[in-house]
Design a protein around this motif. Structure first.
Motif, PDB file in Angstrom:
ATOM      1  N   LEU A  46       0.810  -1.191  -0.209  1.00 21.31           N
ATOM      2  CA  LEU A  46       0.075   0.036  -0.095  1.00 21.31           C
ATOM      3  C   LEU A  46       0.716   1.245  -0.193  1.00 21.31           C
ATOM      4  CD1 LEU A  46      -2.886  -1.116   2.313  1.00 21.31           C
ATOM      5  CD2 LEU A  46      -3.071  -0.635  -0.128  1.00 21.31           C
ATOM      6  N   PHE A  47       2.041   1.207   0.851  1.00 21.38           N
ATOM      7  CA  PHE A  47       2.903   2.371   0.659  1.00 21.38           C
ATOM      8  C   PHE A  47       3.452   2.483  -0.689  1.00 21.38           C
ATOM      9  CE2 PHE A  47       7.311   3.821   1.033  1.00 21.38           C
ATOM     10  CZ  PHE A  47       7.134   5.208   1.534  1.00 21.38           C
ATOM     11  N   ILE A  48       3.725   1.679  -1.421  1.00 22.72           N
ATOM     12  CA  ILE A  48       4.388   1.708  -2.497  1.00 22.72           C
ATOM     13  C   ILE A  48       3.290   2.248  -3.692  1.00 22.72           C
ATOM     14  CG2 ILE A  48       5.265   0.425  -4.552  1.00 22.72           C
ATOM     15  CD1 ILE A  48       7.287   1.077  -2.308  1.00 22.72           C
ATOM     16  N   VAL A  49       2.127   1.685  -3.435  1.00 27.51           N
ATOM     17  CA  VAL A  49       1.018   1.997  -4.403  1.00 27.51           C
ATOM     18  C   VAL A  49       0.743   3.528  -4.296  1.00 27.51           C
ATOM     19  CG1 VAL A  49      -1.406   1.799  -4.958  1.00 27.51           C
ATOM     20  CG2 VAL A  49       0.121  -0.439  -4.857  1.00 27.51           C
ATOM     21  N   VAL A  50       0.663   3.960  -2.989  1.00 24.77           N
ATOM     22  CA  VAL A  50       0.298   5.308  -2.567  1.00 24.77           C
ATOM     23  C   VAL A  50       1.511   6.330  -3.170  1.00 24.77           C
ATOM     24  CG1 VAL A  50      -0.226   6.936  -0.636  1.00 24.77           C
ATOM     25  CG2 VAL A  50      -1.351   4.918  -0.737  1.00 24.77           C
ATOM     26  N   ARG A  51       2.714   6.034  -2.925  1.00 14.84           N
ATOM     27  CA  ARG A  51       3.714   6.673  -3.407  1.00 14.84           C
ATOM     28  C   ARG A  51       3.871   6.909  -4.901  1.00 14.84           C
ATOM     29  NH1 ARG A  51       8.210   7.907  -5.009  1.00 14.84           N
ATOM     30  NH2 ARG A  51      10.226   7.998  -4.361  1.00 14.84           N
ATOM     31  N   LEU A  52       3.480   5.998  -5.644  1.00 13.71           N
ATOM     32  CA  LEU A  52       3.443   5.837  -7.051  1.00 13.71           C
ATOM     33  C   LEU A  52       2.219   6.222  -7.678  1.00 13.71           C
ATOM     34  CD1 LEU A  52       5.166   2.542  -7.826  1.00 13.71           C
ATOM     35  CD2 LEU A  52       6.137   4.675  -7.998  1.00 13.71           C
ATOM     36  N   ALA A  53       1.421   6.649  -7.062  1.00 13.75           N
ATOM     37  CA  ALA A  53       0.012   7.531  -7.454  1.00 13.75           C
ATOM     38  C   ALA A  53       0.200   8.543  -8.104  1.00 13.75           C
ATOM     39  CB  ALA A  53      -0.936   7.624  -6.325  1.00 13.75           C
ATOM     40  N   GLY A  54      -0.264   8.621  -9.636  1.00 14.39           N
ATOM     41  CA  GLY A  54       0.005   9.859 -10.329  1.00 14.39           C
ATOM     42  C   GLY A  54       1.328  10.063 -11.045  1.00 14.39           C
ATOM     43  N   GLN A  55       2.272   9.180 -10.704  1.00 20.24           N
ATOM     44  CA  GLN A  55       3.587   9.006 -11.232  1.00 20.24           C
ATOM     45  C   GLN A  55       3.607   8.608 -12.748  1.00 20.24           C
ATOM     46  OE1 GLN A  55       6.056  10.786  -9.482  1.00 20.24           O
ATOM     47  NE2 GLN A  55       4.566  11.227  -7.952  1.00 20.24           N
ATOM     48  N   VAL A  61       9.527   2.794 -12.264  1.00 20.53           N
ATOM     49  CA  VAL A  61      10.929   1.757 -12.520  1.00 20.53           C
ATOM     50  C   VAL A  61      11.919   2.205 -11.630  1.00 20.53           C
ATOM     51  CG1 VAL A  61      12.619   1.336 -14.258  1.00 20.53           C
ATOM     52  CG2 VAL A  61      10.174   1.311 -14.981  1.00 20.53           C
ATOM     53  N   ALA A  62      12.028   3.521 -11.184  1.00 21.51           N
ATOM     54  CA  ALA A  62      13.068   3.985 -10.428  1.00 21.51           C
ATOM     55  C   ALA A  62      12.652   3.436  -8.984  1.00 21.51           C
ATOM     56  CB  ALA A  62      13.132   5.509 -10.294  1.00 21.51           C
ATOM     57  N   VAL A  63      11.531   3.241  -8.322  1.00 21.16           N
ATOM     58  CA  VAL A  63      10.954   2.779  -7.020  1.00 21.16           C
ATOM     59  C   VAL A  63      11.194   1.406  -6.981  1.00 21.16           C
ATOM     60  CG1 VAL A  63       9.153   2.678  -5.517  1.00 21.16           C
ATOM     61  CG2 VAL A  63       9.764   4.847  -6.638  1.00 21.16           C
ATOM     62  N   ILE A  64      10.440   0.705  -8.034  1.00 26.84           N
ATOM     63  CA  ILE A  64      10.457  -0.787  -8.124  1.00 26.84           C
ATOM     64  C   ILE A  64      12.123  -1.141  -8.410  1.00 26.84           C
ATOM     65  CG2 ILE A  64       9.779  -2.759  -9.064  1.00 26.84           C
ATOM     66  CD1 ILE A  64       6.990  -1.339  -9.245  1.00 26.84           C
ATOM     67  N   GLY A  65      12.711  -0.474  -9.193  1.00 28.69           N
ATOM     68  CA  GLY A  65      14.198  -1.034  -9.529  1.00 28.69           C
ATOM     69  C   GLY A  65      15.181  -0.859  -8.400  1.00 28.69           C
ATOM     70  N   ASN A  66      14.844  -0.255  -7.306  1.00 24.69           N
ATOM     71  CA  ASN A  66      15.505  -0.360  -6.100  1.00 24.69           C
ATOM     72  C   ASN A  66      15.890  -1.524  -5.592  1.00 24.69           C
ATOM     73  OD1 ASN A  66      16.762  -0.338  -3.619  1.00 24.69           O
ATOM     74  ND2 ASN A  66      15.753   1.514  -3.057  1.00 24.69           N
ATOM     75  N   PRO A  67      17.043  -2.174  -5.537  1.00 23.46           N
ATOM     76  CA  PRO A  67      17.060  -3.754  -5.187  1.00 23.46           C
ATOM     77  C   PRO A  67      16.488  -4.034  -3.971  1.00 23.46           C
ATOM     78  CG  PRO A  67      19.218  -2.669  -5.944  1.00 23.46           C
ATOM     79  CD  PRO A  67      18.406  -1.627  -5.736  1.00 23.46           C
ATOM     80  N   ILE A  68      16.458  -3.185  -3.038  1.00 23.00           N
ATOM     81  CA  ILE A  68      15.819  -3.659  -1.620  1.00 23.00           C
ATOM     82  C   ILE A  68      14.265  -3.842  -1.871  1.00 23.00           C
ATOM     83  CG2 ILE A  68      14.954  -2.796   0.752  1.00 23.00           C
ATOM     84  CD1 ILE A  68      18.082  -1.475   0.714  1.00 23.00           C
TER      85      ILE A  68
END
Length: 130
Positions: A46-55, A61-68
């Protein structure tokens, strides 16, 4: 291989033993643990989805591309695939038996493996190749 037919009297009598107790306990515990892990990972998702809303795609790709983040998503996908397999097993056990049961269990396992590998491969592609 000879199958044992379970009768109503066998089920009603607590002294009779049928089925594989260790496998059933393992299945029960696995289902509960994967369910709990899914609830914990839901907060992250949910944090990732809210963070990526409207992006746009580049931000995603930058957020999900983070290895962690990629490793966490890959673990989440693996846990969801195991949970999905066990949940479908519970449902399929009610409707199938004998050879058909073994066939649908095989198909269930193959489907969950394919979904898991494709999803994890997609996340790893984003992590390593953008």
């Amino acid at each position: 291989m000879r199958e044992t037919i379970i009768t109503r009297d066998m089920v009603a009598n607590p002294k009779t033993h049928y089925g594989d107790a260790k496998a059933s306990t393992r299945h029960f515990v696995t289902q509960r643990v994967t369910g709990l892990v899914n609830v914990v990972f839901l907060g992250f998702l949910l944090f990732i989805v809210v963070r990526l809303a409207g992006q746009d795609r580049a931000d995603m790709v930058a957020v999900i591309g983070n290895p962690i983040v990629g490793i966490i998503f890959s673990v989440l996908i693996a846990v969801v695939a195991v949970h999905m397999r066990n949940g479908m097993r519970d449902t399929l056990e009610d409707y199938f038996s004998g050879r058909m049961y073994r066939l649908v269990m095989l198909l269930n396992t193959l489907f969950c493996l394919i979904v898991g590998f494709v999803a994890i491969g997609s996340v790893l592609k984003i992590v390593f190749w953008g």
